[in-house]
Design a protein around this motif. Structure first.
Motif, PDB file in Angstrom:
ATOM      1  N   ILE A  32       0.830  -1.247  -0.039  1.00  0.00           N
ATOM      2  CA  ILE A  32       0.056  -0.110  -0.051  1.00  0.00           C
ATOM      3  C   ILE A  32       0.818   1.214  -0.043  1.00  0.00           C
ATOM      4  CG2 ILE A  32      -1.769   1.368   1.392  1.00  0.00           C
ATOM      5  CD1 ILE A  32      -2.695  -1.323   2.368  1.00  0.00           C
ATOM      6  N   TYR A  33       0.552   1.909  -0.980  1.00  0.00           N
ATOM      7  CA  TYR A  33       1.311   3.425  -1.067  1.00  0.00           C
ATOM      8  C   TYR A  33       0.296   4.353  -0.078  1.00  0.00           C
ATOM      9  CZ  TYR A  33       4.367   1.707  -4.777  1.00  0.00           C
ATOM     10  OH  TYR A  33       5.158   1.093  -5.348  1.00  0.00           O
ATOM     11  N   HIS A  34       1.070   4.994   0.843  1.00  0.00           N
ATOM     12  CA  HIS A  34       0.330   5.712   1.964  1.00  0.00           C
ATOM     13  C   HIS A  34       0.480   7.269   1.647  1.00  0.00           C
ATOM     14  CE1 HIS A  34      -0.786   2.491   4.856  1.00  0.00           C
ATOM     15  NE2 HIS A  34       0.502   2.232   4.407  1.00  0.00           N
ATOM     16  N   LEU A  35      -0.914   7.689   1.134  1.00  0.00           N
ATOM     17  CA  LEU A  35      -0.885   9.093   0.686  1.00  0.00           C
ATOM     18  C   LEU A  35      -1.759   9.827   2.015  1.00  0.00           C
ATOM     19  CD1 LEU A  35      -1.361   9.139  -2.970  1.00  0.00           C
ATOM     20  CD2 LEU A  35       0.694   9.574  -1.616  1.00  0.00           C
ATOM     21  N   ASN A  36      -2.002   8.939   2.840  1.00  0.00           N
ATOM     22  CA  ASN A  36      -3.228   9.519   3.641  1.00  0.00           C
ATOM     23  C   ASN A  36      -2.659   9.782   5.187  1.00  0.00           C
ATOM     24  OD1 ASN A  36      -2.160   6.644   4.233  1.00  0.00           O
ATOM     25  ND2 ASN A  36      -3.796   6.083   5.500  1.00  0.00           N
ATOM     26  N   ILE A  37      -1.352   9.682   5.393  1.00  0.00           N
ATOM     27  CA  ILE A  37      -0.977  10.436   6.922  1.00  0.00           C
ATOM     28  C   ILE A  37      -0.018  11.531   6.727  1.00  0.00           C
ATOM     29  CG2 ILE A  37      -1.261   8.400   8.620  1.00  0.00           C
ATOM     30  CD1 ILE A  37       1.050   7.071   7.400  1.00  0.00           C
ATOM     31  N   GLY A  38       0.008  12.383   7.852  1.00  0.00           N
ATOM     32  CA  GLY A  38       0.929  13.564   7.446  1.00  0.00           C
ATOM     33  C   GLY A  38       2.241  13.421   8.606  1.00  0.00           C
ATOM     34  N   GLN A  39       2.741  12.121   8.553  1.00  0.00           N
ATOM     35  CA  GLN A  39       3.981  11.891   9.397  1.00  0.00           C
ATOM     36  C   GLN A  39       5.188  12.196   8.668  1.00  0.00           C
ATOM     37  OE1 GLN A  39       5.178  11.070  12.683  1.00  0.00           O
ATOM     38  NE2 GLN A  39       7.011  11.397  11.503  1.00  0.00           N
ATOM     39  N   PRO A  40       5.774  13.200   8.567  1.00  0.00           N
ATOM     40  CA  PRO A  40       6.886  13.478   7.560  1.00  0.00           C
ATOM     41  C   PRO A  40       8.000  12.254   7.651  1.00  0.00           C
ATOM     42  CG  PRO A  40       6.847  15.430   9.219  1.00  0.00           C
ATOM     43  CD  PRO A  40       5.870  14.164   9.524  1.00  0.00           C
ATOM     44  N   ASP A  41       8.613  11.852   6.560  1.00  0.00           N
ATOM     45  CA  ASP A  41       9.729  10.588   6.474  1.00  0.00           C
ATOM     46  C   ASP A  41      11.123  11.267   6.723  1.00  0.00           C
ATOM     47  OD1 ASP A  41       9.543  12.020   4.142  1.00  0.00           O
ATOM     48  OD2 ASP A  41       9.957  10.204   2.923  1.00  0.00           O
ATOM     49  N   ILE A  42      11.176  12.755   6.670  1.00  0.00           N
ATOM     50  CA  ILE A  42      12.561  13.298   6.965  1.00  0.00           C
ATOM     51  C   ILE A  42      13.115  12.944   8.169  1.00  0.00           C
ATOM     52  CG2 ILE A  42      13.628  15.652   7.152  1.00  0.00           C
ATOM     53  CD1 ILE A  42      12.187  15.086   4.242  1.00  0.00           C
ATOM     54  N   LYS A  43      14.502  12.825   7.964  1.00  0.00           N
ATOM     55  CA  LYS A  43      15.420  12.262   9.131  1.00  0.00           C
ATOM     56  C   LYS A  43      15.298  13.459  10.215  1.00  0.00           C
ATOM     57  CE  LYS A  43      19.777  10.273  10.127  1.00  0.00           C
ATOM     58  NZ  LYS A  43      19.645  10.822  11.376  1.00  0.00           N
ATOM     59  N   THR A  44      15.230  13.083  11.624  1.00  0.00           N
ATOM     60  CA  THR A  44      15.249  14.097  12.600  1.00  0.00           C
ATOM     61  C   THR A  44      16.654  14.736  12.808  1.00  0.00           C
ATOM     62  OG1 THR A  44      13.384  12.910  13.588  1.00  0.00           O
ATOM     63  CG2 THR A  44      14.590  14.460  14.985  1.00  0.00           C
ATOM     64  N   PRO A  45      16.914  15.744  13.118  1.00  0.00           N
ATOM     65  CA  PRO A  45      18.486  16.077  13.384  1.00  0.00           C
ATOM     66  C   PRO A  45      18.996  15.329  14.520  1.00  0.00           C
ATOM     67  CG  PRO A  45      17.254  18.322  12.931  1.00  0.00           C
ATOM     68  CD  PRO A  45      16.227  16.924  12.930  1.00  0.00           C
ATOM     69  N   GLU A  46      20.090  14.697  14.357  1.00  0.00           N
ATOM     70  CA  GLU A  46      20.802  13.945  15.248  1.00  0.00           C
ATOM     71  C   GLU A  46      21.040  14.438  16.495  1.00  0.00           C
ATOM     72  OE1 GLU A  46      21.363  10.900  14.593  1.00  0.00           O
ATOM     73  OE2 GLU A  46      22.325  10.446  16.606  1.00  0.00           O
ATOM     74  N   SER A  47      21.091  15.986  16.799  1.00  0.00           N
ATOM     75  CA  SER A  47      21.088  16.455  18.047  1.00  0.00           C
ATOM     76  C   SER A  47      20.174  16.219  18.987  1.00  0.00           C
ATOM     77  CB  SER A  47      21.354  18.088  17.763  1.00  0.00           C
ATOM     78  OG  SER A  47      20.072  18.643  17.260  1.00  0.00           O
ATOM     79  N   TYR A  48      19.045  15.890  18.446  1.00  0.00           N
ATOM     80  CA  TYR A  48      17.777  15.444  19.168  1.00  0.00           C
ATOM     81  C   TYR A  48      18.532  14.283  20.144  1.00  0.00           C
ATOM     82  CZ  TYR A  48      13.349  14.998  20.998  1.00  0.00           C
ATOM     83  OH  TYR A  48      12.074  14.695  21.777  1.00  0.00           O
TER      84      TYR A  48
END
Ligand SMILES: Cc1ncc(COP(=O)(O)O)c(C=O)c1O
Length: 397
Positions: A32-48
């Motif tokens: 399934i290709y998910h176009l339904n959710i607003g969760q970004p797939d971008i990496k969170t900065p490592e400093s976190y």
């Protein structure tokens, strides 16, 4: 047992209710290709994560109710950089933008009050507002006019003696609309003339694609006594799980009321606040690169959607969503069909049917929200699947 009429007026997430169909499709081996959710797939900065790993205090204490000084300072500096005159007490840290909105509503709305919001809007606003006993009065928009709402006629048509506030997401979820400077000024003027609060949900502020500078309602000095800005690290730094946001308001009376709720919930998690503070030191190139990536995705979505006959949509200018009107009878039925009957090389696609983004019953019935949070190749395939799906769905009878 009895439940409150307020909670019973609220609904479950219109986006999550298709999950059981997703699970069944996956059991059958469907991708399934998910176009339904607003969760970004971008990496969170490592400093976190480094900040969390390096934490060494012997006791994990409550943080101060208004937020940890280091986190408040970072948000204050961020707003000073946007040109706002930020003074101590103007910024309060909250558990995500969600808590900032919930507490705001509890501070300004009573039973029977009204708040006007352009529809379609972020569905959780309903829960935040209905729990105060207030009602939402939608400003009507349409796919054909690009879901733009900021005209005097449209806004004033929604104002009644019970109106307390006007709220909007800019850039828009789910519409992708970014207000022009003139439109922002108009909203500010109308709110002043009618003595209304302005709630500017600007959690997608970094995501604009047509070259316009970052715009905050906070740049209008004459409305700062009535302006409440909702902020968050969730989308800005792809840190949705941090649950750290903020309210920015220069009205001291508002902040005094807001603090009662902050003190009652004691504090926002200490480690997440510390780690979120570190995000504000990330190389500014991070945000620029993220923006370039989303713009590419936006352009890919636009290109692929343009190839499907009968769709009505406008180029999204911001956030990472686009609303699309489809030539189908019912977006919910079509989605269920995609998950139960459609099959293209064992692949199918999910989107968010738009009915739940409206207050007006029946509105948005053949509309969907697409979140472009996949890489460009997957986005192309997902939208091609949609096109094939629409064709086959309409050819069934
Ligand atoms: C328009 C809008 N406002 C607020 C939020 C709340 O975000 P958070 O609580 O993660 O800061 C979201 C989340 O998707 C959103 O889309």
């Amino acid at each position: 047992m009895k439940f409150s009429s307020k909670i019973q007026k609220c609904g479950l997430s219109p986006i999550r209710k298709f999950y059981p169909y997703q699970v069944e499709a996956q059991k059958r081996g469907m991708k399934i290709y998910h176009l339904n959710i607003g969760q970004p797939d971008i990496k969170t900065p490592e400093s976190y994560f480094e900040t969390v790993r390096n934490f060494s205090a012997p006791v994990l204490e409550y943080a101060p109710s208004p937020g940890m000084p280091v986190t408040i300072k970072k948000v204050e500096d961020y707003y000073k950089n946007l040109g706002m005159d930020i003074q101590p007490g103007d910024v309060v840290i909250t558990a995500g933008g969600s808590e900032a909105i919930t507490f705001t509503m509890e501070c300004i709305l009573d039973d029977g009050d009204e708040i006007i919001i352009p529809e379609p809007f972020y569905p959780n606003y309903k829960t935040f507002i209905y729990n105060t006993g207030a009602d939402i009065v939608p400003i009507k928009t349409s796919a054909e006019e690009g879901y733009r709402f900021a005209t005097r006629e449209k806004i004033e048509a929604a104002i009644t003696p019970k109106t307390r506030a006007i709220m909007f997401t800019n850039p828009g979820n789910p519409t992708g609309v970014v207000l022009t400077p003139e439109e922002r000024r108009l909203v500010a003027d109308i709110a002043k003339e009618h003595d209304l609060w302005i709630i500017a949900d600007e959690v997608y502020r970094e995501f604009t694609y047509n070259g316009e500078p970052l715009a905050t309602m906070g740049s209008f000095e004459d409305i700062l006594d009535r302006l409440i800005i909702i902020d968050s690290v969730s989308k800005r730094f792809s840190a949705c799980g941090a649950r750290v946001g903020a309210v920015i308001c220069k009205n001291k009376d508002f902040q005094a009321e807001f603090m009662k709720l902050c003190q009652a919930r004691l504090s926002v998690p200490t480690l997440d606040q510390l780690a979120s503070a570190s995000l504000y030191d990330v190389d500014p190139q991070y945000l620029k690169d993220v923006n370039v990536e989303y713009k590419k995705r936006r352009d890919t979505v636009k290109e692929e959607l343009s190839k499907i006959p009968g769709l009505v949509f406008s180029e999204p200018e911001g956030a990472f969503y686009v609303m699309v009107k489809m030539p189908v009878d019912d977006a919910e039925k079509f989605l269920i069909w995609l998950l139960t009957e459609f099959n293209d090389n064992n692949e199918t696609v999910m989107y968010a049917p738009a009915g739940g983004f409206y207050k007006t019953p029946g509105a948005g019935i053949n509309e969907m929200r697409i979140a472009y949070i996949l890489n460009c190749d997957d986005l192309r395939r997902a939208i091609q699947l949609l096109g094939k799906g629409i064709e086959q769905y309409n050819a069934r009878k």
